[in-house]
Design an enzyme around this catalytic site. Sequence first.
Site, mmCIF file in Angstrom:
data_model
loop_
_atom_site.group_PDB
_atom_site.id
_atom_site.type_symbol
_atom_site.label_atom_id
_atom_site.label_comp_id
_atom_site.label_asym_id
_atom_site.label_seq_id
_atom_site.Cartn_x
_atom_site.Cartn_y
_atom_site.Cartn_z
ATOM 1 N N ARG A 103 0.848 -1.241 -0.157
ATOM 2 C CA ARG A 103 0.513 0.266 -0.062
ATOM 3 C C ARG A 103 0.767 1.122 -0.266
ATOM 4 O O ARG A 103 0.353 2.145 -0.386
ATOM 5 C CB ARG A 103 -1.284 -0.164 1.911
ATOM 6 C CG ARG A 103 -2.553 -0.805 0.708
ATOM 7 C CD ARG A 103 -1.976 -1.775 0.615
ATOM 8 N NE ARG A 103 -3.323 -2.536 0.455
ATOM 9 C CZ ARG A 103 -3.886 -3.610 1.223
ATOM 10 N NH1 ARG A 103 -2.622 -3.875 1.969
ATOM 11 N NH2 ARG A 103 -5.021 -4.144 1.108
ATOM 12 N N ASP A 161 -0.484 -5.960 -4.101
ATOM 13 C CA ASP A 161 -1.615 -5.656 -3.763
ATOM 14 C C ASP A 161 -1.990 -5.136 -4.871
ATOM 15 O O ASP A 161 -1.629 -5.369 -5.801
ATOM 16 C CB ASP A 161 -1.555 -5.311 -2.573
ATOM 17 C CG ASP A 161 -3.173 -5.507 -1.340
ATOM 18 O OD1 ASP A 161 -3.858 -5.548 -1.956
ATOM 19 O OD2 ASP A 161 -3.115 -6.268 -0.533
ATOM 20 N N HIS A 174 -7.057 -9.417 -4.802
ATOM 21 C CA HIS A 174 -6.169 -8.255 -4.825
ATOM 22 C C HIS A 174 -4.625 -8.214 -5.467
ATOM 23 O O HIS A 174 -3.638 -7.588 -4.857
ATOM 24 C CB HIS A 174 -4.912 -8.650 -3.049
ATOM 25 C CG HIS A 174 -6.414 -7.729 -2.214
ATOM 26 N ND1 HIS A 174 -6.967 -7.226 -1.324
ATOM 27 C CD2 HIS A 174 -6.347 -9.007 -1.440
ATOM 28 C CE1 HIS A 174 -7.287 -6.881 -0.405
ATOM 29 N NE2 HIS A 174 -7.687 -8.279 -0.444
ATOM 30 N N ASP A 187 -6.792 -14.216 0.313
ATOM 31 C CA ASP A 187 -8.162 -13.889 1.088
ATOM 32 C C ASP A 187 -9.016 -12.823 -0.261
ATOM 33 O O ASP A 187 -8.528 -12.171 -0.974
ATOM 34 C CB ASP A 187 -8.081 -12.183 2.558
ATOM 35 C CG ASP A 187 -6.893 -11.467 2.100
ATOM 36 O OD1 ASP A 187 -5.840 -11.463 1.486
ATOM 37 O OD2 ASP A 187 -7.195 -10.127 2.150
ATOM 38 N N GLU A 188 -10.091 -11.948 0.675
ATOM 39 C CA GLU A 188 -11.262 -11.360 0.501
ATOM 40 C C GLU A 188 -11.449 -11.077 -1.412
ATOM 41 O O GLU A 188 -10.926 -10.282 -1.986
ATOM 42 C CB GLU A 188 -10.471 -9.931 0.563
ATOM 43 C CG GLU A 188 -10.988 -9.387 1.894
ATOM 44 C CD GLU A 188 -10.448 -8.570 2.316
ATOM 45 O OE1 GLU A 188 -10.901 -7.619 3.702
ATOM 46 O OE2 GLU A 188 -9.331 -7.800 1.732
ATOM 47 N N TRP A 237 -7.362 -14.920 10.524
ATOM 48 C CA TRP A 237 -7.529 -13.390 10.716
ATOM 49 C C TRP A 237 -9.307 -13.228 11.110
ATOM 50 O O TRP A 237 -9.135 -11.649 11.901
ATOM 51 C CB TRP A 237 -6.722 -12.971 9.216
ATOM 52 C CG TRP A 237 -7.696 -12.433 8.057
ATOM 53 C CD1 TRP A 237 -7.876 -13.119 7.323
ATOM 54 C CD2 TRP A 237 -8.618 -11.341 7.761
ATOM 55 N NE1 TRP A 237 -8.573 -13.461 6.671
ATOM 56 C CE2 TRP A 237 -9.011 -12.207 6.474
ATOM 57 C CE3 TRP A 237 -9.198 -10.189 8.563
ATOM 58 C CZ2 TRP A 237 -10.201 -11.467 5.819
ATOM 59 C CZ3 TRP A 237 -10.617 -9.348 7.854
ATOM 60 C CH2 TRP A 237 -10.597 -10.081 6.429
ATOM 61 N N TRP A 282 -1.105 -3.458 8.134
ATOM 62 C CA TRP A 282 -1.008 -3.178 7.063
ATOM 63 C C TRP A 282 -1.843 -1.607 7.021
ATOM 64 O O TRP A 282 -2.090 -1.080 8.158
ATOM 65 C CB TRP A 282 -3.138 -2.917 6.927
ATOM 66 C CG TRP A 282 -3.238 -4.999 6.576
ATOM 67 C CD1 TRP A 282 -4.276 -5.531 8.425
ATOM 68 C CD2 TRP A 282 -3.035 -5.917 5.955
ATOM 69 N NE1 TRP A 282 -3.916 -6.912 7.618
ATOM 70 C CE2 TRP A 282 -3.355 -7.319 6.587
ATOM 71 C CE3 TRP A 282 -2.559 -6.304 4.698
ATOM 72 C CZ2 TRP A 282 -3.235 -7.780 5.686
ATOM 73 C CZ3 TRP A 282 -2.199 -6.870 4.126
ATOM 74 C CH2 TRP A 282 -2.617 -7.994 4.734
ATOM 75 N N THR A 283 -0.872 -1.036 6.234
ATOM 76 C CA THR A 283 -0.481 0.645 5.576
ATOM 77 C C THR A 283 -1.072 1.007 3.950
ATOM 78 O O THR A 283 -1.095 2.485 3.895
ATOM 79 C CB THR A 283 1.278 0.270 5.134
ATOM 80 O OG1 THR A 283 1.269 -0.094 3.713
ATOM 81 C CG2 THR A 283 1.903 -0.145 5.959
#
Length: 644
Positions: free
Chosen positions: A183, A212, A286, A362-363, A429, A500-501
């Site tokens: 990020r 990502d 992602h 994920d996601e 998570w 996470w940034t």
Amino acid sequence: MMNTKLKSGRGKQFFAICCLLLSINYFPAAAQDLSLIPMPVSVQKGNGSFELSNSTVITVPAQQPEIQKVASYLVAKIKPATGLTLKVASGSFSSTIEFVINSKTDTQLGKEGYLLEVTSDKIKISANAPSGLFYGVQTFLQLLPKEIESNKLQSAVAWKAPAVTIKDYPRFAWRGIMLDVSRHFFSKEYVKEYIEQLGRYKFNRLHLHLTDDNGWRVEIKSLPRLTEVGAWRVPRTGTFGSNEPAKPGEKPTYGGFYTHEDIKELVQFAKDRYIEIIPEIDVPGHSMAAIAAYPELSVTKDASIKVNPGTKFSTWFGGGKFEMHIDNTLNPTDEKVYQFLDKVFTEVAALFPYEYIHMGGDECYKGYWERDPAVQAFMKKNKLKNGEELQSYFTKRVAKIIASKKKKMIGWDEILEGGIAPGAAVMSWRGTEGGIEASHLKHPVVMSPATEYYLDMMQGDPSIEPPVYSTARLKDTYMLNLLPEGIDSAYVLGGQGNLWTEQIPTEAHAEYMTYPRAFAISETVWSPKNKKEWNGFVSRVEDHLGRFDEAQINYAPSIYDPIIDVKKNSNGQLTIDLSSEVQNVDIFYTVDNSIPNQYYPKYDGTITFPEGADMLRVITYRNNKPMGRLISLKAEDLEKRVKK
């Protein structure tokens, strides 16, 4: 001979007082007197202290280069603040810090445990392996005055360590922190600084989130566009998720990536501090940075897709349901995708020697798959009932690719859905449920639950914190039970905090978000559960914040900030209760728009907010000095906080 007066009542009282004084001055003190993080397994305090001097020698076994490295590390740590250049040698000397590898293995210590013995004459650190010596060194450094952390000469300090015997070893094998460098890109030199601090607190895993939607950060020589295109986006300043998309003709100048040589350097730097680096290539979701470089990898093959600069491209409905408005997902039915991933993991496996590679998982939005006729035909042909089973198909293919590189796969807990790949480890998570399920399936587990172990969460009052969707205070992180009811602990490798940034664009803010909550994670994953005690921990945290001041490392002062709890009484009036995470602070407040300090009303019980008042201001003090930050809340903000 004892004086006969002791036979009298007054004599007995005098004798008892003498014994009490002796116990105060000479008997071992409690472990809590030492500000050690994480708290060791066993601490016995002795008498006197050891003082470093120009004559102090670090003695090591001859012809053992790895132990020499640990000794050189200690020399380098001691020199800036003390001005002392300690000699490293073999043999016997009058003032020594002795490193010993046990001739007979102490099974209780394991590979990472150590025995640290400090007397007035010498310091002895013994262990089964050099990693144990390294952790013993970290504890020894914490015994020295806080000024040892300074990078400048501190001439007015006596460099003494109290006499003590410490036996110590970790609770869990996996003690990790994840740093998201996608990020926002963080330089190689800063990642080294981050690693350095993790080692000081006995972490042994750094998980690098390398890819990502917002940037691809590792060079893949066989796929050069991943960094030529995928590592760069248009510059934006503002709240992530609200940034403007790229304008026509605007050049992508913000970003960066790590070359093969950079990665090798980071891996070696971490190895010298007994930290393994776990690379994450986040697929199949992602993946917008990869798709921007190679559009043919997606279902839509949309060549207009660019590396996302923090614009909103999804809608979240709650309950884990969401919709992506830009395709950021690889096509799981295209063989070219697996050829692409084979190239990626071939180079990643060669760069990172640790046994695990993280594949994300994920996601993953499945809407573009569901709307594509070719994908649906593939699912029908392969008897895949839904998107979860299709993702499971993809994950199992990735697991085989990773296994072909002689590595093990780990992924976020979504990899459980549709059927987990054989041998895969799970990073839990979404709470602890994924870890419990994976342990029952006899798969290795790393516990990393949101929100408590998510270091990007707000850690103080939302009015003075960068906006994030939830809060995890230091106490929330510290009090989390890493082994929840129902989990099979035999399969739990350990725990990990995740930074996470999205909202963390700078190095200073990365430190602010990491500490002091990383202290809490460190203590949970290293110290025995029965050693954890909140008030004692907070006291030690305060001391370590002083060490960070000496080292000029940023941290969040949120533990000093007032905590504001708003309710309504039976008359419909707002009532306010104030508290803080630390002890021994006074809370001062105003409701008349003035700025409170120690001369204003001190909180001593529930406040009934006066009718017509439009502002509450609160601040904490200790010994007439401000400790927390000023918090100002309007009446309408207080109304919004009322707990139903």
